[in-house]
Design an enzyme around this catalytic site. Structure first.
Site, PDB file in Angstrom:
ATOM      1  N   THR B 144      36.937  39.649  45.752  1.00 28.26           N
ATOM      2  CA  THR B 144      38.391  38.931  46.056  1.00 28.26           C
ATOM      3  C   THR B 144      39.285  40.245  46.273  1.00 28.26           C
ATOM      4  O   THR B 144      39.417  41.287  45.665  1.00 28.26           O
ATOM      5  CB  THR B 144      39.187  38.325  44.998  1.00 28.26           C
ATOM      6  OG1 THR B 144      40.518  38.049  45.048  1.00 28.26           O
ATOM      7  CG2 THR B 144      38.532  38.583  43.517  1.00 28.26           C
ATOM      8  N   SER B 179      44.399  38.950  36.794  1.00 29.58           N
ATOM      9  CA  SER B 179      43.855  38.017  35.920  1.00 29.58           C
ATOM     10  C   SER B 179      42.441  38.403  35.378  1.00 29.58           C
ATOM     11  O   SER B 179      41.997  39.337  35.757  1.00 29.58           O
ATOM     12  CB  SER B 179      43.662  36.703  36.498  1.00 29.58           C
ATOM     13  OG  SER B 179      42.698  36.499  37.244  1.00 29.58           O
ATOM     14  N   TYR B 181      39.860  36.699  35.513  1.00 26.50           N
ATOM     15  CA  TYR B 181      39.005  36.337  36.654  1.00 26.50           C
ATOM     16  C   TYR B 181      38.694  37.349  37.597  1.00 26.50           C
ATOM     17  O   TYR B 181      37.825  37.687  38.106  1.00 26.50           O
ATOM     18  CB  TYR B 181      39.633  35.175  37.462  1.00 26.50           C
ATOM     19  CG  TYR B 181      38.966  35.024  38.962  1.00 26.50           C
ATOM     20  CD1 TYR B 181      37.747  34.458  39.179  1.00 26.50           C
ATOM     21  CD2 TYR B 181      39.800  35.161  40.162  1.00 26.50           C
ATOM     22  CE1 TYR B 181      37.323  34.431  40.527  1.00 26.50           C
ATOM     23  CE2 TYR B 181      39.389  35.190  41.377  1.00 26.50           C
ATOM     24  CZ  TYR B 181      38.138  34.814  41.605  1.00 26.50           C
ATOM     25  OH  TYR B 181      37.786  34.522  42.717  1.00 26.50           O
ATOM     26  N   HIS B 182      39.878  37.811  38.141  1.00 24.03           N
ATOM     27  CA  HIS B 182      40.072  39.217  39.124  1.00 24.03           C
ATOM     28  C   HIS B 182      39.201  40.090  38.452  1.00 24.03           C
ATOM     29  O   HIS B 182      38.557  41.223  39.047  1.00 24.03           O
ATOM     30  CB  HIS B 182      41.299  39.455  39.447  1.00 24.03           C
ATOM     31  CG  HIS B 182      41.990  38.230  40.251  1.00 24.03           C
ATOM     32  ND1 HIS B 182      43.026  37.243  39.986  1.00 24.03           N
ATOM     33  CD2 HIS B 182      41.733  38.154  41.608  1.00 24.03           C
ATOM     34  CE1 HIS B 182      43.470  36.678  40.767  1.00 24.03           C
ATOM     35  NE2 HIS B 182      42.755  36.984  41.923  1.00 24.03           N
ATOM     36  N   LYS B 185      35.534  40.140  38.721  1.00 27.15           N
ATOM     37  CA  LYS B 185      35.254  40.483  39.833  1.00 27.15           C
ATOM     38  C   LYS B 185      35.295  42.047  40.073  1.00 27.15           C
ATOM     39  O   LYS B 185      34.278  42.554  40.763  1.00 27.15           O
ATOM     40  CB  LYS B 185      36.069  39.910  41.054  1.00 27.15           C
ATOM     41  CG  LYS B 185      36.123  38.427  41.164  1.00 27.15           C
ATOM     42  CD  LYS B 185      34.883  37.821  42.149  1.00 27.15           C
ATOM     43  CE  LYS B 185      35.103  36.395  42.015  1.00 27.15           C
ATOM     44  NZ  LYS B 185      34.057  35.771  43.384  1.00 27.15           N
TER      45      LYS B 185
END
Lengths: 366, 366
Positions: B144, B179, B181-182, B185
């Protein structure tokens, strides 16, 4: 101060716990003996048998009058760690609770998975235990100089200010480790930096070089208080391994050309650095990063030093060059900033030939 | 080409699988419906009910004559994934199998742990399944743009050459996600880059911006083939959410000042980008990184566009500014290199007011 030492059975964890207890702190340790189990499985046991943590703590209390509380569980078990942080309420946690061997992490899939899950889950569980139950607590995390790899520019102390197309930004220094173990330490740093930025955690991340030595004022109180001493190619660090090879009359094993250069430090200096980190806690929302070593040596330098130290003690030692089992640069640029801990007052215990010879005699006497 | 799509039930996974099957590839998909379960648990279900994968594949085969093999298991289960890679022998794997919501990952400890373990274990298991059973296989990984965060210098395409004290080094561009989530990644990228460097894996890491849209030539064949459409604050991306809010006659929800700028792309362009990545595979030992978006918009830009599109379709829409629940810069520098996919032949489908109005009508008709 109430201080929790995760990985308290380790080469660094146990001497750290004793030092802090002697310093008047209220110390609790956690370990699940993972390293001992992996050493058995890989037939890489320590040179001496070490008592278990309960026995070590009893011996230490008998000679010092100081108590160390012992907890035996896996820090990758979040509920157990969370409960302990809630009940003990530490003001600082020293986090050594990781699978510590780079070569182990490179054996194969099973060993890689164990290293990734153990190391990352321990760190993640600690983060949330602190967020939930002790948000003011200062986390002192043991990272490694190996996170930086061997870039062709100077390695700065944790951070790098980049000038680019007329603009500027300060980044976490870009990292690229040479083993999966080192990579898990990079992931730890990424995670801690995220929780510092977004949740206001207080963290000091110590980028430590390979440590050598066994003797501290506390280990000298009783020979059974010595830390585990590994000399093999899995858990042994290079100086300890060369000393043992010289004592055993077998050649010092140099991988490839031996130009691999790293920053080293004496176990005594690790203890000083951890104490300096504890007494200069990061404020909330700040990630402090120190490069923790005292001297740069190439593998060739260390082999030559060991030969000279062996000669001083009447031993005859030799060097054998082996094909390098690692994918790494054998000659490389390496210039590293490491003034922060010196500025805080670190008094380095440097590795003269004479000190190495004393360590050699210590080994030779066993 | 034999292509395995991990996360084949997802907003991107299912349209990708259909596109590749239409292109004559031998396609298998894996999913364990994690997103559907989390959407139920957080009451963030998609706007329409989507058939399960077996039904989707049957409907698709009925209208197209093309088969998609369906496997329902958890990619965080290493043994299952390893077996499938061994038996299917993919030449490429497209890895979408991650918990995809940044807001979900920030709800609390449980959601953070699930996101970390699911995402990292899926990636780690894929790495080892490929190393063990299909070492020539090309991994196309969905990353991302959010991995980069919002630095004050230009964001380059994956890598950054740093000039420092008269020397130079090319680093993985330093990352700092907004975040957990990021951050997962970022950890994925760290892990993949390590296994590329040391084990010769072939990987393309697509740094994708938020995707919008629903229609592809394949989804148009039968309304039941549409991807899941989320419009909520957990799984919905912003353009889809604003369209739905406009259609429902409720104000568009702008977080804070709305200056948050990101790179966006149409679902059609995601499919093009994945096909371009597949037809230009990374050689062994190379990590290719593409910044995958077509246009930069601030949240304010998107809100204004949505108001104009609503007016074109006869709807009356309005904007409501909400206190920002996220810790992020609401005004920031953002200049991003993204020429690599254009150079490979990407034909962007840009977001004119008219196209947004057509999408609005599509929604309004439901």
């Amino acid at each position: 101060m109430r201080i929790l030492v995760l990985g308290g059975d380790g080469y660094l964890g146990w001497p750290t716990a004793m030092r802090l207890a002697m310093g008047g702190h209220d110390v609790a340790v956690v370990d699940n003996y993972l390293r001992r189990r992996l050493a058995m499985e890989t037939r890489s046991e320590a040179l001496f048998a070490n008592p278990d943590l309960a026995d070590r703590a009893a011996i230490f209390e008998a000679v010092s009058g100081k108590r160390i509380a012992v907890h035996t569980f896996d820090c990758a078990d979040g509920a157990r760690l969370s409960d302990l942080v809630r009940v003990f309420g530490p003001e600082a946690v020293i986090h050594y609770a990781e699978q510590p061997s780079a070569p182990y992490s490179m054996i194969g899939e099973h060993e890689a998975r164990l290293t990734l899950q153990n190391n990352l889950n321990s760190t993640f569980n600690l983060i949330w235990a602190v967020l939930n139950h002790a948000p003011q607590c200062h986390i002192v995390k043991l990272g490694t100089m190996g996170e930086y790899g061997t870039p062709d520019i100077d390695i700065e102390e944790g951070w790098l200010t980049v000038e680019h197309k007329g603009r500027s930004e300060k980044f976490l220094y870009p990292r690229a480790g040479g083993s999966l173990y080192h990579t898990t330490k990079i992931l730890d740093t990424d995670l801690l930096w995220f929780y510092v930025r977004l949740y206001g955690l207080r963290v000091t991340d110590l980028m430590q070089g390979p440590v050598y030595g066994l003797a501290t004022p506390e280990t000298d109180m009783d020979p059974r208080l010595a830390p585990n001493f590994h000399y093999d190619d899995i858990f042994g660090t290079v100086i300890n391994r060369f000393l043992t090879q010289a004592a055993a009359g077998i050649p010092l094993t140099v991988y490839g050309r031996g130009g691999q250069t790293r920053g080293y430090l004496n176990l005594l200096d690790t203890l000083q650095c951890v104490e300096l980190a504890l007494s200069n806690p990061a404020p909330r929302g700040e990630l402090r990063i120190y490069n923790q070593f005292t001297e740069l040596f190439s593998i060739r330098d260390i082999a030559e030093k060991t030969l000279r130290a062996a000669a001083l003690t009447g031993l005859t030692a030799s060097v054998q060059s082996l094909p390098n089992p690692r994918k790494e640069k054998e000659e490389h640029y390496y210039n590293v900033e490491h003034s922060a801990l010196l500025n805080l007052g670190l008094q380095p215990c440097l590795l003269s030939d004479e000190r190495l010879a004393e360590m050699q005699i210590g080994r030779a006497h066993v």
